[in-house]
Motif scaffolding. Sequence first.
Motif, PDB file in Angstrom:
ATOM      1  N   ILE A   1       8.689  97.304 -69.935  1.00 14.36           N
ATOM      2  CA  ILE A   1       7.741  96.918 -70.981  1.00 14.36           C
ATOM      3  C   ILE A   1       8.328  95.756 -71.787  1.00 14.36           C
ATOM      4  CG2 ILE A   1       6.537  97.659 -73.072  1.00 14.36           C
ATOM      5  CD1 ILE A   1       6.553 100.510 -71.936  1.00 14.36           C
ATOM      6  N   ALA A   2       7.590  94.640 -71.836  1.00 10.96           N
ATOM      7  CA  ALA A   2       8.003  93.486 -72.646  1.00 10.96           C
ATOM      8  C   ALA A   2       7.493  93.637 -74.074  1.00 10.96           C
ATOM      9  CB  ALA A   2       7.486  92.195 -72.026  1.00 10.96           C
ATOM     10  N   TRP A   3       6.248  94.036 -74.223  1.00  5.80           N
ATOM     11  CA  TRP A   3       5.713  94.386 -75.538  1.00  5.80           C
ATOM     12  C   TRP A   3       4.528  95.318 -75.373  1.00  5.80           C
ATOM     13  CZ3 TRP A   3       0.636  93.106 -75.991  1.00  5.80           C
ATOM     14  CH2 TRP A   3       0.156  91.935 -75.419  1.00  5.80           C
ATOM     15  N   GLN A   4       4.172  95.990 -76.450  1.00  2.85           N
ATOM     16  CA  GLN A   4       3.029  96.892 -76.454  1.00  2.85           C
ATOM     17  C   GLN A   4       2.374  96.838 -77.825  1.00  2.85           C
ATOM     18  OE1 GLN A   4       4.103 101.242 -76.712  1.00  2.85           O
ATOM     19  NE2 GLN A   4       6.130 100.456 -76.169  1.00  2.85           N
ATOM     20  N   ALA A   5       1.068  97.104 -77.858  1.00  2.00           N
ATOM     21  CA  ALA A   5       0.332  97.067 -79.121  1.00  2.00           C
ATOM     22  C   ALA A   5      -0.803  98.079 -79.056  1.00  2.00           C
ATOM     23  CB  ALA A   5      -0.232  95.664 -79.373  1.00  2.00           C
TER      24      ALA A   5
ATOM     25  N   ARG B   1       1.113  89.612 -83.335  1.00  2.00           N
ATOM     26  CA  ARG B   1       0.720  89.836 -81.941  1.00  2.00           C
ATOM     27  C   ARG B   1      -0.797  89.710 -81.780  1.00  2.00           C
ATOM     28  NH1 ARG B   1       3.101  88.859 -77.811  1.00  2.00           N
ATOM     29  NH2 ARG B   1       4.964  89.954 -78.562  1.00  2.00           N
ATOM     30  N   ARG B   2      -1.550  90.319 -82.701  1.00  2.00           N
ATOM     31  CA  ARG B   2      -3.002  90.283 -82.593  1.00  2.00           C
ATOM     32  C   ARG B   2      -3.562  89.038 -83.279  1.00  2.00           C
ATOM     33  NH1 ARG B   2      -5.973  95.332 -85.020  1.00  2.00           N
ATOM     34  NH2 ARG B   2      -5.975  94.070 -86.938  1.00  2.00           N
TER      35      ARG B   2
ATOM     36  N   GLY C   1      -2.529  80.844 -73.925  1.00  2.00           N
ATOM     37  CA  GLY C   1      -1.577  81.901 -74.230  1.00  2.00           C
ATOM     38  C   GLY C   1      -2.162  83.136 -74.880  1.00  2.00           C
ATOM     39  N   TYR C   2      -3.356  83.560 -74.454  1.00  2.00           N
ATOM     40  CA  TYR C   2      -3.979  84.763 -75.009  1.00  2.00           C
ATOM     41  C   TYR C   2      -4.324  85.754 -73.890  1.00  2.00           C
ATOM     42  CZ  TYR C   2      -4.835  81.474 -78.861  1.00  2.00           C
ATOM     43  OH  TYR C   2      -4.690  80.527 -79.853  1.00  2.00           O
ATOM     44  N   VAL C   3      -4.473  87.019 -74.281  1.00  2.00           N
ATOM     45  CA  VAL C   3      -5.006  88.047 -73.395  1.00  2.00           C
ATOM     46  C   VAL C   3      -5.952  88.893 -74.231  1.00  2.00           C
ATOM     47  CG1 VAL C   3      -3.078  89.654 -73.814  1.00  2.00           C
ATOM     48  CG2 VAL C   3      -4.464  89.881 -71.729  1.00  2.00           C
ATOM     49  N   ALA C   4      -7.080  89.325 -73.646  1.00  2.00           N
ATOM     50  CA  ALA C   4      -8.123  89.978 -74.426  1.00  2.00           C
ATOM     51  C   ALA C   4      -8.610  91.264 -73.770  1.00  2.00           C
ATOM     52  CB  ALA C   4      -9.300  89.023 -74.624  1.00  2.00           C
ATOM     53  N   ILE C   5      -9.034  92.211 -74.615  1.00  2.00           N
ATOM     54  CA  ILE C   5      -9.655  93.463 -74.186  1.00  2.00           C
ATOM     55  C   ILE C   5     -10.747  93.801 -75.208  1.00  2.00           C
ATOM     56  CG2 ILE C   5      -7.563  94.379 -73.090  1.00  2.00           C
ATOM     57  CD1 ILE C   5      -7.225  96.177 -75.618  1.00  2.00           C
ATOM     58  N   THR C   6     -11.471  94.888 -74.969  1.00  2.00           N
ATOM     59  CA  THR C   6     -12.250  95.509 -76.041  1.00  2.00           C
ATOM     60  C   THR C   6     -11.556  96.812 -76.412  1.00  2.00           C
ATOM     61  OG1 THR C   6     -13.699  96.717 -74.507  1.00  2.00           O
ATOM     62  CG2 THR C   6     -14.427  94.536 -75.246  1.00  2.00           C
TER      63      THR C   6
ATOM     64  N   ARG D   1       8.131  86.591 -77.093  1.00  2.00           N
ATOM     65  CA  ARG D   1       8.656  86.468 -78.451  1.00  2.00           C
ATOM     66  C   ARG D   1       7.737  85.581 -79.264  1.00  2.00           C
ATOM     67  NH1 ARG D   1      15.181  85.584 -77.364  1.00  2.00           N
ATOM     68  NH2 ARG D   1      15.515  87.578 -76.243  1.00  2.00           N
ATOM     69  N   LEU D   2       7.373  86.021 -80.462  1.00  2.00           N
ATOM     70  CA  LEU D   2       6.458  85.286 -81.321  1.00  2.00           C
ATOM     71  C   LEU D   2       7.218  84.357 -82.262  1.00  2.00           C
ATOM     72  CD1 LEU D   2       4.037  88.205 -82.271  1.00  2.00           C
ATOM     73  CD2 LEU D   2       3.742  86.486 -80.478  1.00  2.00           C
TER      74      LEU D   2
END
Length: 646
Positions: free
Chosen positions: A432-436, A491-492, A463-468, A484-485
């Motif tokens: 896991i690199a990151w989780q939210a 993150r969001r 550089g984005y990823v999206a869900i509902t 890394r931010l």
Amino acid sequence: MQTMSPEEVRPLACPRCARKYALSERFCADCEMPLVYVGRDEEQPITETHERARKIKPQYVGGEQVRVASAGNLAEAELIQGILLEEGIPSVQRRMRGFDVPDFLAAGPRDILVPEAGVQAARDLLVDVQPDPSDDASERAGERPLRLLAGILIALVGGALLFWLLFKATSASAAPIPSTGPAPSLPAFQGSAATAHHTGQVTNPPQNPFLATNPNSNIHDDTWMTDAYHRFGPLGESPVPTSFANTPSLCGSLAFDTRGRIVSVCPSLIAPPQARIINPRTLATIATYTLPIAPDPPGTKAYQNFTGGGYFFLDAKDRLWVPTKTDHIFVIAESADGQSLAKTRDFDLTGVLDESTERITSALPDFSGRIWFVSKKNGKVGTIDRGTGKVRVMTLGEEIENSFAVSRDSIYIVSDKRMYRFEAAQNGAPRIAWQAGYPNSGIVKPSQVDAGSGTTPTVMSHGYVAITDNADPMDVVVYRTADRLLAGQKRRVCKVPVFKKGASATENSLLTAGRSLIVENNYGYQDPFGPNAGAVTEPGFARVDVKADSTGCRKVWTNHDARAPTVVPKLSTKTGLIYTYTRPPDPSGSEGYYWTAIDYHTGATVWQRYAGSGLTYNNNYAGLAIGPNRTAYLGTIGGIVALRDG
């Protein structure tokens, strides 16, 4: 006596274009239609009997006739015969003793017999729908699985007429798909033809070297799961809907091979899943490969179950990688002439998955060729080394019911609790690199499979990823993909509510072009056979854009009239149209389904074209696809439907 050269002897011809061929050929090089015998001097008429005979495979015709199945009536018997014929197995039906008189007409039980050479293949094919043929007559006259299924269908959808129509859909000459229920009172075509209007922005996902060329590899088109095509779809110019009826099943994911043909995996309630090659012009099946069957885990809803081929991918060598219901991943290759399918590899995951409770939801390659897979139950995330077969697994203890997205160096997976970015550790194991987390009402809304996000993650440009999420109302949620931010970044990026409170849910991935996302509302859909089967669902499509300065997002428009029960919609950046499949309310009570186009720029419904009515035209979560020939395709319970401009 002078003999003719092989070039001069051409007793076969294409029934579509009439081009002549030698006996060594089987399919037309231009039309891809099966060739028919026409003789040397004058063409012979092609009957249904001829067409059925051409499907029979020689290896199944030897020996005495042996009973392999029984049926309660003529419709049931011909349904079984249709299943057998699709695999090339010839069969005959014989009335059971005591019922062999004309007075019974179509009623009365029957035995199905096949040649001795085809007995084992027939029994393997029918194992999920028939009892052991060694059972005695009293057992055969009792509650057989196929008769029980037929009874359930009849009771739930309105009588024996529907079952008869489903049986007709399985016969060798069945086309088009029959409609059921009241006739629609809505116009067959509403709106007007569109003028192609490019979206102005596009997403160009990198080409994964282990997937078929973008956008032809999987239900969501490419490695980023964009659900967008950079090619034309129909504009609505005198649109022509067509269909081809097949054994009741659901070809949920449609991909395209290097010949431009449709490839799919089609699960069924009455037969094992099948991998298929499908002619993009006629929609007829060219080749099949029958996959293994196994009982679904307890509590699994048959028509909300995506395992066993609901998600598969096509690689750059026209090979289908199919997670099976038996916890294997089969690699199924096309033959050199493209006319048959055969298994070439088998990755056995029964050692790392519980066969009674865990099934593979989806499997995809990363950019190094490593295969990643996820299980629904317990949220197992695993990798397979294609060279050694070594499997490494991490257990999240959550549920993963959708597919995932693959970037150059990372994997994006959403569970019913969190959004994850995974990477491969040095030894190839998932890390896991990151989780939210994301907002979750904890409610399994109508149309949803579980109480969580209904989307496969969508990787966007910039550089984005999206869900509902699963809030009420539902939100479109966008995250930054970076491991890394930068200082001050979160993150969001945004969380934008869409549709009405108490009436918002989706079970389909977001569409993307540049900074834009398109979301579909599926709230209110029930399974096809429940008490609310065919019910009208809540309307809604919306477009959400990420701001150019990355400080948030804005809702651009909402469409309040298009009602898409479950389809995975698609965007054509060339036409500027969003293609979907809707079920509008009809005063006649018709359960009519319509091809529908929505303007990407304004959200207005541009046109809709009637496809058909009733259960057989229900797509039940299947994904729409746009072929290289500008035609839109979709799998339904009754077969395959298509729409092209006239």
